[in-house]
Write an enzyme that holds these catalytic residues in place. Sequence first.
Site, PDB file in Angstrom:
ATOM      1  N   SER A  25       4.292  -6.289   2.205  1.00 41.05           N
ATOM      2  CA  SER A  25       3.284  -5.764   2.926  1.00 41.05           C
ATOM      3  C   SER A  25       1.983  -6.522   2.328  1.00 41.05           C
ATOM      4  O   SER A  25       2.278  -7.664   2.112  1.00 41.05           O
ATOM      5  CB  SER A  25       3.035  -4.331   2.910  1.00 41.05           C
ATOM      6  OG  SER A  25       2.310  -3.775   3.832  1.00 41.05           O
ATOM      7  N   ASP A  31       7.227  -3.844  14.465  1.00 42.42           N
ATOM      8  CA  ASP A  31       6.068  -3.297  13.414  1.00 42.42           C
ATOM      9  C   ASP A  31       5.232  -2.439  14.452  1.00 42.42           C
ATOM     10  O   ASP A  31       4.590  -2.830  15.240  1.00 42.42           O
ATOM     11  CB  ASP A  31       5.708  -4.366  12.479  1.00 42.42           C
ATOM     12  CG  ASP A  31       5.054  -4.019  11.478  1.00 42.42           C
ATOM     13  OD1 ASP A  31       4.355  -2.966  11.364  1.00 42.42           O
ATOM     14  OD2 ASP A  31       5.197  -4.701  10.460  1.00 42.42           O
ATOM     15  N   HIS A  40       7.763  -1.565  10.161  1.00 45.45           N
ATOM     16  CA  HIS A  40       7.423  -2.215   8.776  1.00 45.45           C
ATOM     17  C   HIS A  40       8.180  -1.933   7.616  1.00 45.45           C
ATOM     18  O   HIS A  40       8.409  -0.978   7.208  1.00 45.45           O
ATOM     19  CB  HIS A  40       5.938  -1.604   8.770  1.00 45.45           C
ATOM     20  CG  HIS A  40       5.345  -2.557   7.764  1.00 45.45           C
ATOM     21  ND1 HIS A  40       4.847  -3.670   7.814  1.00 45.45           N
ATOM     22  CD2 HIS A  40       4.671  -2.047   6.375  1.00 45.45           C
ATOM     23  CE1 HIS A  40       4.355  -4.201   6.808  1.00 45.45           C
ATOM     24  NE2 HIS A  40       3.947  -3.245   5.963  1.00 45.45           N
ATOM     25  N   MET A  46       0.801  -1.345  -0.042  1.00 47.08           N
ATOM     26  CA  MET A  46       0.073  -0.001  -0.057  1.00 47.08           C
ATOM     27  C   MET A  46       0.935   1.282  -0.097  1.00 47.08           C
ATOM     28  O   MET A  46       2.051   1.319   0.858  1.00 47.08           O
ATOM     29  CB  MET A  46      -0.863   0.065   1.207  1.00 47.08           C
ATOM     30  CG  MET A  46      -1.506   0.917   1.454  1.00 47.08           C
ATOM     31  SD  MET A  46      -2.663   1.273   3.040  1.00 47.08           S
ATOM     32  CE  MET A  46      -1.530   1.456   4.257  1.00 47.08           C
TER      33      MET A  46
END
Length: 296
Positions: A105, A223, A277, A31
């Site tokens: 991701s 994360d 992340h 994303m």
Amino acid sequence: MYLVKSLIILLFSNSILAVSNTLPVVLWHGMGDTCCLPVSLGAIKKLIEAETNGTYVRSLKIGGNIALDYESGFFIHPDDQVRYVCEQLARDTRLTNGYNAIGFSQGGQFLRAVAQRCSTPPMKTLITLGGQHQGVFGLPKCPSLTSTTCEHLRKLLRRAAYKEWMQRDLVQATYWHDPLQEEEYRQKSSFLSNINNEVFINQTYIDNLNKLEKFVMVMFLNDTIVQPKESQWFGFYSPGQDTIIRPLNESPVFEDLGLNQLDRDGRLIYLSVEGDHLQMTSKWFIENIIPQLSTN
């Protein structure tokens, strides 16, 4: 004449040695990212090419340009994206003998859907970096958006995640997993509950997933984007609360997707890395991800 012939033989031998024996690599971004820019997966593509003596690397672009590719991460339903990717990969003759897949991701669970739904060309190794295999319950600090937009998305998801229009129009809603509304999630999730065999058991998903030589899952230990972070290893909150994490081997998904067989065979690999992340060094990637790639 002998010297010239020797040089030709030496050059030819060196060129053979330089040919990569690594299967082609397919990348799918997450994303707020894109396929090909140097500050995005373009850099990863170059890194893999350099470390594998120039193996073919295809970074997936959804749509005809970078703008559409970026927007796809938010507004094109995963089913439509997966269908498009399956068609593109089937047409790519360089992938005929198999390929490695690396998902970043949400690109991780999207590539897993490709593995489960599309067996041609054959995916040999699937690597997911920060994938949300059991979904997410929270969107803190989401990348590439203002904090105001992030907060607005979070509130929308909690109030309306399972509305038909939300499931249709917002990608992140399709893997929103509310453990406080477990049955509603299973019945109304338009993507994740399907690929996790939570609505009904699709034997094709199990069979295709077990064709993988390896399934490598990478969790980022610090994360703050994926909530809970254990989703990257198929862990998730036990139903009815949002505190206690149930690991994969205690989840119905373990057997319902045939992951137990991959695990028994030593083909289900858990890796972890310190950092937030997708925060990893090139050195870590070279030492831990490149060796996982399948070869001819």
